[in-house]
Design a protein around this motif. Structure first.
Motif, PDB file in Angstrom:
ATOM      1  N   LEU A  83       5.032 -59.154   1.240  1.00 46.75           N
ATOM      2  CA  LEU A  83       6.163 -60.037   0.967  1.00 46.75           C
ATOM      3  C   LEU A  83       5.721 -61.317   0.281  1.00 46.75           C
ATOM      4  O   LEU A  83       4.609 -61.788   0.473  1.00 46.75           O
ATOM      5  N   ALA A  84       6.603 -61.865  -0.519  1.00 48.36           N
ATOM      6  CA  ALA A  84       6.443 -63.234  -0.998  1.00 48.36           C
ATOM      7  C   ALA A  84       7.313 -64.067  -0.056  1.00 48.36           C
ATOM      8  O   ALA A  84       8.532 -64.094  -0.183  1.00 48.36           O
ATOM      9  N   LEU A  85       6.678 -64.714   0.911  1.00 46.43           N
ATOM     10  CA  LEU A  85       7.410 -65.232   2.074  1.00 46.43           C
ATOM     11  C   LEU A  85       8.401 -66.337   1.751  1.00 46.43           C
ATOM     12  O   LEU A  85       9.385 -66.512   2.453  1.00 46.43           O
ATOM     13  N   ARG A  86       8.140 -67.110   0.701  1.00 42.96           N
ATOM     14  CA  ARG A  86       9.056 -68.201   0.388  1.00 42.96           C
ATOM     15  C   ARG A  86      10.214 -67.727  -0.454  1.00 42.96           C
ATOM     16  O   ARG A  86      11.110 -68.500  -0.761  1.00 42.96           O
ATOM     17  N   GLN A  87      10.181 -66.479  -0.882  1.00 40.63           N
ATOM     18  CA  GLN A  87      11.282 -65.997  -1.713  1.00 40.63           C
ATOM     19  C   GLN A  87      12.371 -65.420  -0.816  1.00 40.63           C
ATOM     20  O   GLN A  87      12.162 -65.140   0.358  1.00 40.63           O
TER      21      GLN A  87
ATOM     22  N   GLU B 181      15.231 -67.180   2.994  1.00 38.08           N
ATOM     23  CA  GLU B 181      13.826 -66.875   2.728  1.00 38.08           C
ATOM     24  C   GLU B 181      13.303 -65.924   3.795  1.00 38.08           C
ATOM     25  O   GLU B 181      13.604 -66.079   4.968  1.00 38.08           O
TER      26      GLU B 181
ATOM     27  N   ARG C  20      10.514 -65.626   5.167  1.00 42.88           N
ATOM     28  CA  ARG C  20       9.619 -66.108   6.223  1.00 42.88           C
ATOM     29  C   ARG C  20      10.377 -66.505   7.478  1.00 42.88           C
ATOM     30  O   ARG C  20       9.785 -66.646   8.534  1.00 42.88           O
ATOM     31  N   TYR C  21      11.674 -66.701   7.357  1.00 46.03           N
ATOM     32  CA  TYR C  21      12.446 -67.055   8.552  1.00 46.03           C
ATOM     33  C   TYR C  21      12.941 -65.827   9.306  1.00 46.03           C
ATOM     34  O   TYR C  21      13.576 -65.955  10.339  1.00 46.03           O
TER      35      TYR C  21
END
Lengths: 495, 333
Positions: free
Chosen positions: A342-346, A388, A390-391
Motif C-alpha cells: 500500500l501507499a499508506l498516505r494515499q 487515507e 493508513r487510518y
C-alpha cells in the motif's frame, strides 16, 4: 494463588466522546502469563497504554501491590515497575546492547559514564535470563530480531520491572525465533514476573498463558483460566457469534492449467515442478526461509527463474519484472502489506486503482461506480473512498490490497500471508473472498505460515524444504504431516 | 460519487490552510494599497507571480514524487543569459532560440533525472551539483556580465498583454500560467499523476504494482526543467537580462510548495495548493513592500515561512491523527 501485582479496576476511556474502554477489569499476578485477546479495535492497545501511563483513564483505578497509583507520564509507570515491550522495538541500532539497556539512565562515576558497571549489570541480567549467548558489548544492529527483543526485555528488567506487557511480540519473528521467545517468556514467568501478553495467534495464547481476558468493543467480556477455555469458545467470546465455518467449503472441480512450472529454479529455489489450475487453491507450506515466498517472487518477476520453464495457459513465458507479470494477468498480494502493498498516505480509491494506473494505463478505464462496486465486493469498511488507507484497520487494508488486484481482473492470484495481523472476523472475510474468487475460476497460490489456515483453505498443499518441494499433500492433511515434510524428517502421507 | 469532478480543498491534503492564507493576504493588499482597489492591481500581481508559480508547479512535481530540484534557480539564470547572447537583439532569432531554451530545460531535467534514477544519487545532491555546474558555466561564459540583448518579440510573453473582450488587457504571462496550471491539474488528476504521488509515498508498492518508477521520476525532473525554461522566458521578458535573475529562485519555489502544504519527502499534497503557495508568497512580498518593510528582509521572511510551514505540517499531522482515533466508520456506499 499467587500475589496480585497490578490491578486495573473499572477503567474507562473515551476519545472525543467515543468510548474506547468501558469499565475494564484486569488482574496481573506474579508468575503468571495473562493473555489479552480481542479483535482489532477491541481496546487492547488502549488498555496497554493506560497501564503504561501513556493515556490517563477517565475513571477507574490502577492498583499496584494494593496501593492506588496514577501515572502522569510513561516515565512514572516505568518507575513504578511497569514495562511495555512494543511491537516495534525502540532500540538504537548503532549502540551496544549495554548502552541500549541503560539508555537515559547510564550509571555515572566521577562525572563519566561507568561503562564497566553498565556492561557488568547487563551481563548479570542476561545470565539470569539464561541468554548468555548475547554479548553486552555487541552492536544491536548485528543481532537478529529475536535477540533484539531480549535486549528490550533486559532493558525492562534493569529498571526493576515487576509487570511486563508485551504487545504482539511474535509479529516480527520468524518461526524458529518464536520458539525461543516462548522459552524466554516461560522463564520470566517462572522467575515471578507478571506478564500481560497481547496476541492474535490462538496457538501462542494457549501454549503460554495461564489466564485469558477477552475484550470486545472496549468492554470486558470474560476472564478465565486458560485450561477452562477451548479455542472455539475463545473465538466466540471475541467475535460475539459462533464461527462455525471459519473456512468455506471446497466445492470446485479444478479447470485448465493456468500456471505450470517445469524444473524451474533460481538462486533460492530449485527443481520446482507443479501446476496451478483455474478454480483451485494450492497451498505452499514450509518454514521461514524454505523458499515459499521465493517461488512467488520468482513467478512474479522480482527475482525471476533462471532455470527450467514457466508456462502460462500452456505457453512458455518469460517474466523478467513485475510489470510483465501484471500484464500477463497475475496478481500478487505480498507478505509485507505496509512496505510493499500500500501507499499508506494515499486514499482508498488511489490504492485500489494503483495497479490499473501503474501497469495498465489506457486499458479498460473503470468508472467511479465500478470502483464503488469493487470496494463493495471486497467489503472494505472506510469513511469513504477518499480516506487515507493508513487510518484503516489491518483487515480493511488487506481488503484494499485485494481490491487493487481484482481491479485488473487477473486469473492467477498469489497471496502471501493473506491474514497476517488481521483479526479473526476479517480473516474469515478474506477466506470467503478467496474461495469465491476460486469458484469464479481464479487460480490461487496461497502461502501461509499458519498451518490451520493453510490446511483449512488449500485444495492441495506443497511443502517446501530448503528451496525444493519436499512433498505434496491432499486437502485436509494433518499438521503433523506438513511439519514432518517441512522440517525434512518424516515423509508424511504422499498425495 | 462525483467528487472526482470537483476540486475541493481537503484538510487531509493540507490544502485548506494555504487558501485561507492567500485569501487573507489578498484582502490585506486591498487595505494596504490603492493599487489593489481595482482588478488591474491583482492582475499585475498575477503577472509578477507567474514565473514563480510556474517554477513552483515544476518543483511540486519533483517534491511530491520524493525528490528535490535545487537546480532551477541557476537554470533560469543560464537560460536568460543564453537567450540574450544568442538573440543578440535580432527579432529573427526569437523563434529558434525559444525552442532551444525549452530544449535546454528538458536536457537539464533529463540529466538530473537520469543521474538520480540510474546512479541512485539522492536528488538533493544531484541538483545541488547541477546548480553549481550551471552557475560556474554561466560565469565562465559571460565573465560576470551577460552580453547580447533580447529582442522585442522575445519579451512579449513576459511583459505584453492581449486584448480580450470583457476582461480587457490580460498579460500573456497570466494566460500562459493558466494553461500550465490547468494542464498540471488535469495531469495530477489522471492515472499517471496519482501514480506519481504514490511513488513519493511508497515506491516499492508502485514497483510491485507493475509501475515504472524510474520513468515517472524522470518525467518529474524533465517537467521541472521544462517549466523552469518557461519561467525563465517570462522572467527575462518581464525583468530583462541580468546574471542574478535566477538567484535564490529554487528556494523560493520550495518555500512556495511547502507553504502549499506539500509534504517534503513526497506522497502528499496538491498542485493547486503549491501554486497558491507561490501566489501567497508573491502577495506577501508585495504587501511587505507596501507597508514599507525593507526588501532586504525578503529572504529572512522566506526562511521563517519555510520552517514554520514544515513545523505546522509535522504538528498538524499529529493533530489530525489524534482527531481520527476511532471515529466510527460507516460502510462504503
Amino acid at each position: 494463588m499467587s500475589e496480585v501485582v497490578a490491578r486495573l479496576d473499572g477503567i474507562t476511556k473515551s476519545f472525543l466522546g467515543v468510548p474506547v474502554l468501558r469499565g475494564v477489569d484486569l488482574e496481573l499476578r506474579a508468575g503468571e502469563v495473562h493473555a489479552l485477546m480481542g479483535e482489532n479495535g477491541a481496546g487492547k492497545s488502549t488498555l496497554l497504554k493506560v497501564l503504561a501511563g501513556v493515556h490517563r483513564p477517565d475513571s477507574g483505578r490502577i492498583l499496584l501491590g494494593g496501593n492506588e497509583v496514577s501515572f502522569a507520564t510513561p516515565r512514572d509507570a516505568q518507575a513504578a515497575g511497569i514495562a511495555i515491550i512494543h511491537q516495534e522495538l525502540n532500540l538504537l541500532p548503532h549502540r551496544t546492547v549495554a548502552e541500549n539497556v541503560f539508555l537515559g539512565r547510564e550509571p555515572v562515576r566521577r562525572g563519566q559514564v561507568d561503562r564497566r558497571a553498565m556492561v557488568a549489570e547487563t551481563r548479570r541480567l542476561l545470565d539470569w535470563l539464561g541468554e548468555d549467548g548475547i554479548d553486552p558489548e555487541a552492536g544491536v544492529v548485528r543481532l537478529p530480531v529475536a535477540q533484539r527483543q531480549v535486549v528490550e526485555i533486559v532493558k525492562a528488567l534493569s529498571a526493576d520491572a515487576r509487570v511486563l506487557a508485551m504487545d504482539e511480540p511474535t509479529a516480527a519473528l520468524a518461526d524458529h525465533e518464536v520458539e525461543l521467545l516462548y522459552d524466554l517468556v516461560a522463564r520470566l514467568r517462572d522467575r515471578g514476573m507478571a506478564i500481560l501478553y497481547v496476541s492474535h495467534r490462538m496457538r501462542e495464547v494457549f501454549d503460554l498463558s495461564q489466564r485469558i481476558t477477552v475484550l470486545k468493543d472496549g468492554a470486558f467480556v470474560t476472564c478465565s483460566p486458560t485450561e477452562e477455555l477451548t479455542s472455539d469458545q475463545l473465538v466466540r467470546h471475541m467475535v460475539g457469534r459462533p464461527l462455525d465455518a471459519l473456512y468455506p467449503e471446497r466445492p470446485t472441480e479444478p479447470g485448465e492449467v493456468r500456471i505450470s512450472l517445469r524444473d524451474a529454479g533460481n538462486d533460492r529455489v530449485r527443481d520446482l515442478t507443479f501446476d496451478v489450475r483455474a478454480g483451485e487453491i494450492v497451498g505452499l507450506a514450509g518454514l521461514q526461509g524454505s523458499g515459499r515466498s521465493a517461488i512467488a517472487r520468482a513467478i512474479w518477476g522480482v527475482e525471476p527463474f533462471t532455470a527450467g520453464v514457466l508456462e502460462r495457459d500452456g505457453e512458455p513465458v518469460r517474466i523478467p519484472n513485475p510489470r510483465t507479470a501484471v500484464r500477463k494477468g497475475i496478481g500478487y498480494v505480498t507478505e509485507d502489506r505496509k512496505g510493499e502493498g500500500l501507499a499508506l498516505r494515499q486514499s482508498v480509491r488511489d490504492n485500489a486503482l494503483l495497479v490499473r494506473r501503474a501497469a495498465l494505463r489506457g486499458q479498460a478505464a473503470r468508472r467511479a461506480s465500478d470502483l464503488a462496486a469493487l470496494l463493495k465486493s471486497v467489503n472494505v469498511v472506510a469513511q469513504g473512498p477518499h480516506q487515507e488507507v493508513r487510518y484503516l484497520s489491518g483487515g480493511n487494508q488487506q481488503k484494499v490490497v485485494l481490491g487493487k488486484w481484482l481491479a485488473v481482473r487477473p486469473n492467477v492470484l498469489i497471496v502471501d500471508e493473506p491474514t497476517r495481523g488481521i483479526d479473526v472476523g476479517a480473516k474469515q472475510a478474506v477466506y470467503q473472498l478467496l474461495r469465491d474468487l476460486a469458484a469464479d475460476g481464479m487460480a490461487i497460490l496461497m502461502i501461509s505460515s499458519e498451518l490451520p489456515e493453510l490446511i483449512g483453505m488449500s485444495d492441495r498443499i506443497l511443502v517446501m524444504h530448503e528451496g525444493a518441494i519436499a512433498g505434496a499433500l491432499p486437502a485436509g492433511a494433518s499438521e503433523e504431516a506438513v511439519m514432518g515434510l517441512a522440517t525434512g524428517h518424516g515423509i508424511g502421507e504422499v498425495a | 460519487m462525483n467528487s472526482r469532478l470537483k476540486w475541493r480543498p481537503r484538510l487531509t491534503d493540507g490544502t485548506a490552510p494555504v487558501l485561507v492564507v492567500l485569501a487573507v493576504l489578498l484582502v490585506a493588499l486591498a487595505f494596504a494599497g490603492p493599487a489593489y482597489s481595482e482588478p488591474a492591481g491583482y492582475l499585475a500581481l498575477l503577472k509578477r507571480a507567474a514565473p514563480l508559480v510556474i517554477l513552483a508547479i515544476g518543483q511540486y512535481l519533483v517534491i511530491v514524487s520524493g525528490g528535490f530540484d535545487l537546480s532551477v534557480g541557476s537554470l533560469v539564470t543560464a537560460e536568460v543569459v543564453i537567450a540574450a547572447r544568442l538573440i543578440n537583439g535580432d527579432d529573427g532569432n526569437t523563434v529558434w532560440v525559444v525552442a532551444l531554451l525549452l530544449g535546454f530545460g528538458v536536457l537539464v531535467g533529463l540529466v538530473n533525472g537520469l543521474i538520480t534514477t540510474r546512479l541512485l544519487v539522492p536528488s538533493f545532491i544531484v541538483t545541488l551539483g547541477m546548480l553549481l555546474v550551471l552557475d560556474g558555466a554561466v560565469f565562465l561564459w559571460t565573465g560576470g556580465a551577460p552580453r547580447g540583448a533580447l529582442s522585442e518579440s522575445f519579451r512579449v510573453p513576459g511583459r505584453g498583454s492581449l486584448e480580450i473582450p470583457v476582461l480587457g488587457q490580460v498579460p500573456w504571462s497570466v494566460l500562459i500560467l493558466l494553461v500550465v496550471l490547468v494542464g498540471a491539474v488535469l495531469f495530477m488528476r489522471g492515472g499517471t499523476g496519482r501514480t506519481l504521488i504514490a511513488v513519493g509515498d511508497n515506491e516499492n508498492a508502485v514497483r510491485l504494482a507493475g509501475g515504472r518508477v524510474d520513468r515517472l521520476r524522470l518525467l518529474a525532473f524533465v517537467s521541472s526543467g521544462l517549466l523552469a525554461a518557461l519561467a525563465a522566458i517570462l522572467l527575462a521578458g518581464f525583468a530583462g537580462v541580468s546574471a542574478q535573475v535566477g538567484r535564490g529562485l529554487e528556494f523560493r519555489a520550495i518555500t512556495a510548495v511547502v507553504l502549499g502544504g506539500v509534504l517534503l519527502g513526497g506522497g502528499r499534497g496538491s498542485v493547486v495548493a503549491a501554486a497558491a503557495g507561490a501566489l501567497s508568497l508573491e502577495a506577501l512580498f508585495s504587501l511587505l513592500k507596501l507597508v514599507g518593510v525593507s526588501g532586504a528582509l525578503e529572504s529572512a521572511v522566506q526562511g521563517v515561512i519555510i520552517i514554520a510551514a514544515v513545523a505546522y505540517a509535522a504538528h498538524g499531522a499529529g493533530l489530525r491523527q489524534k482527531l481520527r482515533i476511532r471515529k466510527p466508520a460507516p460502510a462504503l456506499p
